[in-house]
Design a protein around this motif. Structure first.
Motif, PDB file in Angstrom:
ATOM      1  N   ASP A 112      41.881  32.539  34.906  1.00  0.00           N
ATOM      2  CA  ASP A 112      41.918  31.274  35.650  1.00  0.00           C
ATOM      3  C   ASP A 112      42.668  30.208  34.865  1.00  0.00           C
ATOM      4  O   ASP A 112      43.535  29.496  35.403  1.00  0.00           O
TER       5      ASP A 112
ATOM      6  N   SER B  27      35.293  35.330  38.175  1.00  0.00           N
ATOM      7  CA  SER B  27      35.302  34.083  37.409  1.00  0.00           C
ATOM      8  C   SER B  27      34.025  33.875  36.611  1.00  0.00           C
ATOM      9  O   SER B  27      33.958  32.983  35.766  1.00  0.00           O
TER      10      SER B  27
ATOM     11  N   ASP C  91      46.342  28.334  35.615  1.00  0.00           N
ATOM     12  CA  ASP C  91      46.435  26.879  35.680  1.00  0.00           C
ATOM     13  C   ASP C  91      47.472  26.344  34.696  1.00  0.00           C
ATOM     14  O   ASP C  91      48.257  25.437  35.028  1.00  0.00           O
TER      15      ASP C  91
ATOM     16  N   GLY D 182      37.748  36.729  33.362  1.00  0.00           N
ATOM     17  CA  GLY D 182      38.100  36.045  34.596  1.00  0.00           C
ATOM     18  C   GLY D 182      38.402  34.580  34.353  1.00  0.00           C
ATOM     19  O   GLY D 182      39.338  34.009  34.935  1.00  0.00           O
ATOM     20  N   ARG D 183      37.624  33.951  33.471  1.00  0.00           N
ATOM     21  CA  ARG D 183      37.871  32.539  33.143  1.00  0.00           C
ATOM     22  C   ARG D 183      39.168  32.372  32.357  1.00  0.00           C
ATOM     23  O   ARG D 183      39.896  31.389  32.532  1.00  0.00           O
TER      24      ARG D 183
ATOM     25  N   GLN E 103      43.142  41.171  35.729  1.00  0.00           N
ATOM     26  CA  GLN E 103      43.337  39.799  35.228  1.00  0.00           C
ATOM     27  C   GLN E 103      44.779  39.612  34.729  1.00  0.00           C
ATOM     28  O   GLN E 103      45.392  38.562  34.930  1.00  0.00           O
TER      29      GLN E 103
ATOM     30  N   ARG F 299      46.885  38.945  37.706  1.00  0.00           N
ATOM     31  CA  ARG F 299      46.807  37.567  38.202  1.00  0.00           C
ATOM     32  C   ARG F 299      47.747  36.659  37.416  1.00  0.00           C
ATOM     33  O   ARG F 299      48.407  35.776  37.987  1.00  0.00           O
TER      34      ARG F 299
END
Length: 485
Positions: A191, A182, A195, A187-188, A295, A298
């Motif tokens: 994330d 992150s 979300d 990574g951000r 990533q 994810r």
């Protein structure tokens, strides 16, 4: 067959209704969502594209649920022109975007780009990460907040010595530390994408479909990723440079001095790289690719967990390829195979055959009309691509006779300058032909012709002047643009 918009093909399946059936109006079918995943500088060093050294389990599993396009080509092998061409559905000459600054909103104001077309047709559109070129916002394309569109180059690094200001915002070309994912830009981005998927799922089945564009910045240099991704690879087992010399008889204008790489603080400003530098860069590229793959995984996991995968089309693409020392070149900005050929996968949530590879010649321009057809949107005028819907799940469906790319010289262009010479390339099943033309005329200053075997990525010898090549040169030259841009 799942009840998605794509499942409407059952209406033409040839199954007759019982004679006693009472005609009814079918209930409305939910339009599919679109997850639009972009990668930066990702070449074919991926497991499902044939690289046995690459550790890319998530891209590999995406290919297993869709169609892998093994012969997909960008329109210009550098970030901004490639992305604006894809998103506008038009070639760089048509929108007059050839450098890192120009924008089709100014040079071709009649363009309605892909995400805006979805927005105008009832989709909730959102960009996370690098979709247009870094820092280029486009409010008309999105009706959800744009996130992580711009990040300072220092955010690629974790070591303070690299985070300090450097000329051109570049520090070391490689770095690895034991840091959380992150803390890195990608990574951000992951994330935020996870979300957003949760929020889209929470809105319920009656909410509008979404077009979520997720842009990862790796494996673009600098090759920085958490140490565990470097540790995936034994440096001694990373494949060496396959062809370190330029193609025999290649014209000087086709090559370059790898200026992009030389901007990093630990790279030589002139001359060849050392064997240790080459090995470190190639190790870093593989590590960065695996980091981005994680990533992507994810995001795919979140799509599955929320149940959205049941009605979501997934598209994965890279803006262009890359050189890692082949031909003595680093980075991109050529008309050659390694720069212009890109990873490209489409997975649809219907009952088409999965895990299919097609070697049909396609272009990134084809993404726009393909998604328009898959989602049942009205078509747009002036699109220069062709729908790939017939190719999905069908390796026997034909592609283009030739895939076209281009690149200007000199590079980089001076601010507000036009190209001096433009290289126009066409790739057929077995050959690549390039004409370098004075810009604004059809005057040819250099020509190239290369023959390939199978999945060969690197050119060996320019055979354009061989007598036996004359007929092929004429045929391929006729496939290049015949109008002055």
């Amino acid at each position: 067959m799942k009840t998605t918009a794509l499942a409407m093909l059952t209406a033409t399946s040839g199954l007759a209704a019982p004679s006693s059936a009472i005609p009814t109006v079918p209930p409305p079918v939910a339009r599919p969502n679109v997850l639009f995943i972009a990668c930066d500088d990702l070449r074919l060093n991926i497991g499902c594209f044939g690289d046995s050294a690459a550790i890319t389990p998530n891209i590999d599993r995406l290919a297993a649920r869709g169609t892998l396009f093994g012969r997909a080509y960008t329109q210009q092998a550098v970030c901004n022109p490639s992305r604006q061409s894809l998103l506008s559905g038009r070639r760089p000459d048509s929108i007059r975007v050839w450098d890192l600054r120009a924008e089709f909103r100014k040079t071709a104001p009649d363009v309605v780009p892909l995400p805006e077309h979805f927005k105008l047709n009832g989709y909730r559109t959102q960009a996370i990460g690098k979709i247009y070129h870094d820092g280029k916002r486009d409010a008309a394309s999105w009706n959800e907040p744009e996130l992580h569109i711009s990040m300072p180059k220092r955010e690629d690094y974790r070591l303070e010595e690299n985070r300090k200001p450097h000329k051109g915002s570049k520090a070391a070309a490689t770095e690895f530390v034991d840091a959380p994912e992150s803390e890195y830009p990608d990574g951000r981005v992951a994330d935020a994408a996870v979300d957003s998927l949760k929020k889209f799922a929470a809105r319920g089945a009656d909410s509008p479909p979404f077009f979520l564009a997720v842009g990862f910045r790796k494996p673009h240099a600098p090759f920085t990723a958490p140490k565990r991704y470097w540790d995936l690879y034994d440096p001694a087992k990373i494949p060496p440079v396959e062809q370190p010399a330029p193609p025999r008889l290649a014209p000087d204008i086709a090559l370059h001095d790898s200026v992009e790489l030389r901007g990093y603080s630990d790279m030589p400003k002139v001359g060849p790289l050392t064997p240790a530098q080459i090995a470190r860069l190639r190790h870093g590229y593989y590590a960065s690719t695996s980091f981005t793959d994680a990533q992507i995984g994810r995001v795919l996991d979140a799509l599955d967990r929320t149940g959205l995968a049941q009605n979501t089309i997934i598209v994965l693409w890279s803006d262009h390829g890359y050189h890692l020392g082949e031909h003595g070149l680093w980075c991109k900005t050529t008309c050659y195979e390694s720069d212009t050929r890109v990873p490209f996968i489409i997975a649809t949530p219907d009952d088409r055959p999965r895990g299919v590879r097609t070697d049909a010649l396609v272009e990134l321009l084809d993404i726009y009309p393909t998604l328009v057809e898959l989602c049942g949107l009205p078509s747009r005028e002036k699109l220069e691509g062709r729908s790939l819907v017939p190719n999905l799940g069908n390796p026997a469906a034909p592609g283009r006779d030739g895939a076209r790319s281009q690149f200007p010289r000199p590079w980089p262009l001076r601010k507000d300058a036009l190209p001096g010479v433009m290289g126009y390339a066409v790739r057929t099943t077995g050959h690549r032909y390039v004409e370098w033309r004075k810009f604004g005329t059809l005057d040819v200053v250099a020509r190239e012709l290369y023959a390939y075997k199978g999945d060969q990525l690197f050119e060996t010898e320019n055979i354009v002047n061989r007598p036996e090549s004359a007929a092929l040169v004429r045929r391929m030259a006729a496939m290049l643009p015949q109008e002055i841009p």
